[in-house]
Design an enzyme around this catalytic site. Structure first.
Site, PDB file in Angstrom:
ATOM      1  N   CYS A   1       7.554   4.144   1.241  1.00 35.12           N
ATOM      2  CA  CYS A   1       7.619   4.914   2.064  1.00 35.12           C
ATOM      3  C   CYS A   1       8.717   4.519   3.029  1.00 35.12           C
ATOM      4  O   CYS A   1       8.773   5.202   4.251  1.00 35.12           O
ATOM      5  CB  CYS A   1       6.368   4.507   3.117  1.00 35.12           C
TER       6      CYS A   1
ATOM      7  N   SER B   1       0.673  -1.366  -0.075  1.00 35.41           N
ATOM      8  CA  SER B   1       0.030  -0.084   0.014  1.00 35.41           C
ATOM      9  C   SER B   1       0.679   1.269  -0.076  1.00 35.41           C
ATOM     10  O   SER B   1       0.469   2.240  -0.486  1.00 35.41           O
ATOM     11  CB  SER B   1      -0.931   0.004   1.229  1.00 35.41           C
ATOM     12  N   CYS B   2       2.083   0.938   0.548  1.00 31.93           N
ATOM     13  CA  CYS B   2       2.957   2.555   0.550  1.00 31.93           C
ATOM     14  C   CYS B   2       3.857   2.603  -0.197  1.00 31.93           C
ATOM     15  O   CYS B   2       4.520   3.804  -0.263  1.00 31.93           O
ATOM     16  CB  CYS B   2       3.489   2.559   2.123  1.00 31.93           C
ATOM     17  N   GLY B   3       4.048   1.886  -1.062  1.00 34.24           N
ATOM     18  CA  GLY B   3       5.288   2.028  -1.814  1.00 34.24           C
ATOM     19  C   GLY B   3       6.464   2.177  -1.499  1.00 34.24           C
ATOM     20  O   GLY B   3       7.159   1.565  -0.736  1.00 34.24           O
TER      21      GLY B   3
END
Length: 275
Positions: free
Chosen positions: A118, A114-116
């Site tokens: 991050c 979901s966060c790539g």
């Protein structure tokens, strides 16, 4: 490899009644990306196009530019204690003479679906200099009516989503609305990496004149990946983040959000969208 979907038992309640039936779920497994045999990153992904995912990730990290930068991409055997191949570890071997980045704890990140990116330590760390700085000068123009038809074309081509309802998609289009490539994945950034990786493998970078459409929101890391691949137009069916807009403006990219039917918001590079 081919574990795109899996079957699971589910209790289904409809109209007050319950029944047991099998359900098709999208597969999610970790992929460890190694560079010259050293661990670099782990991402949760839908198996398939793993080699493209790995090299696409390295393009977005600024490691790869020309197709000749890679000597080989292979699955790593002996990834488990018993020596079996799980097909969840990929090694990218750079060609002789290609600079190897410093793989430090700052770069060695765990990337969720979901966060790539991050796991980056700071904003400066993800503002990687692109090998293809010509986005601002890209003369491509996309008619608004052509752009508005792309989400339906993308959705119609999502075969795995039809069975699972649980995948993001990224589609690469021409300015005339032709769908060039489509990848699906549990992670939206993985789907983009697969698109970029396949273009890299076929020697098509930079993707000048192309439109990248994503099925969810437009986050900073997706804009970064598009910039690193030389894509001048990024469109999303949902909202962009403020940092995504900032990067699009800085890079000379066209960024479109809330692309739904004939309606859209243009956050950067409005001169490329013609009415």
């Amino acid at each position: 490899m081919g574990r795109v979907t899996e079957r699971r038992r589910v209790v289904r309640i409809r109209n007050g009644g319950a029944g047991v039936r099998p359900d098709t779920l999208v597969a999610e497994e970790p992929l460890e990306i190694r560079l010259n045999g050293k661990p670099l990153a782990i991402t949760m992904r839908t198996p398939g196009d793993d080699f493209a995912l790995a090299v696409g990730f390295l393009v977005s990290e600024g490691v790869l530019g020309a197709a000749s930068d890679v000597q080989a991409v292979t699955y790593c055997e002996g990834a488990t204690e018993d020596g079996s191949n799980t097909y969840n570890v990929v090694n990218v071997q750079l060609a002789a003479g290609v600079p190897v980045p410093d793989i430090t704890l700052e770069r060695n990140v765990y990337t969720t679906s979901s966060c790539g990116l991050c796991g980056k330590a700071s904003l400066d760390a993800v503002r990687t200099a692109t090998r293809f700085p010509g986005i601002a000068a890209d003369p491509v123009r996309v008619p608004a009516q052509v752009l508005s038809a792309m989400p339906d074309r993308l959705r119609a081509a999502q075969k795995v989503f039809d069975r699972t309802g649980g995948l993001h998609a990224a589609g690469l289009f021409t300015a005339q609305g032709e769908l060039l490539d489509l990848r699906e994945d549990v992670g939206r950034h993985n789907a983009v990496d697969k698109i970029v990786g396949r273009a890299y493998q076929s020697g098509r970078l930079p993707l000048a004149g192309a439109v990248l459409l994503v099925s969810g929101r437009a986050s900073f890391e997706l804009v970064q990946k598009a910039v690193m691949a030389g894509i001048p137009v990024l469109a999303a069916v949902s909202a962009p983040s403020s940092l995504a807009v900032d990067l699009a403006l800085e890079s000379g990219m066209t960024l479109v959000g809330f692309l739904r039917g004939p309606d859209m918001n243009i956050y950067a590079g409005e001169e490329r969208i013609t009415l």
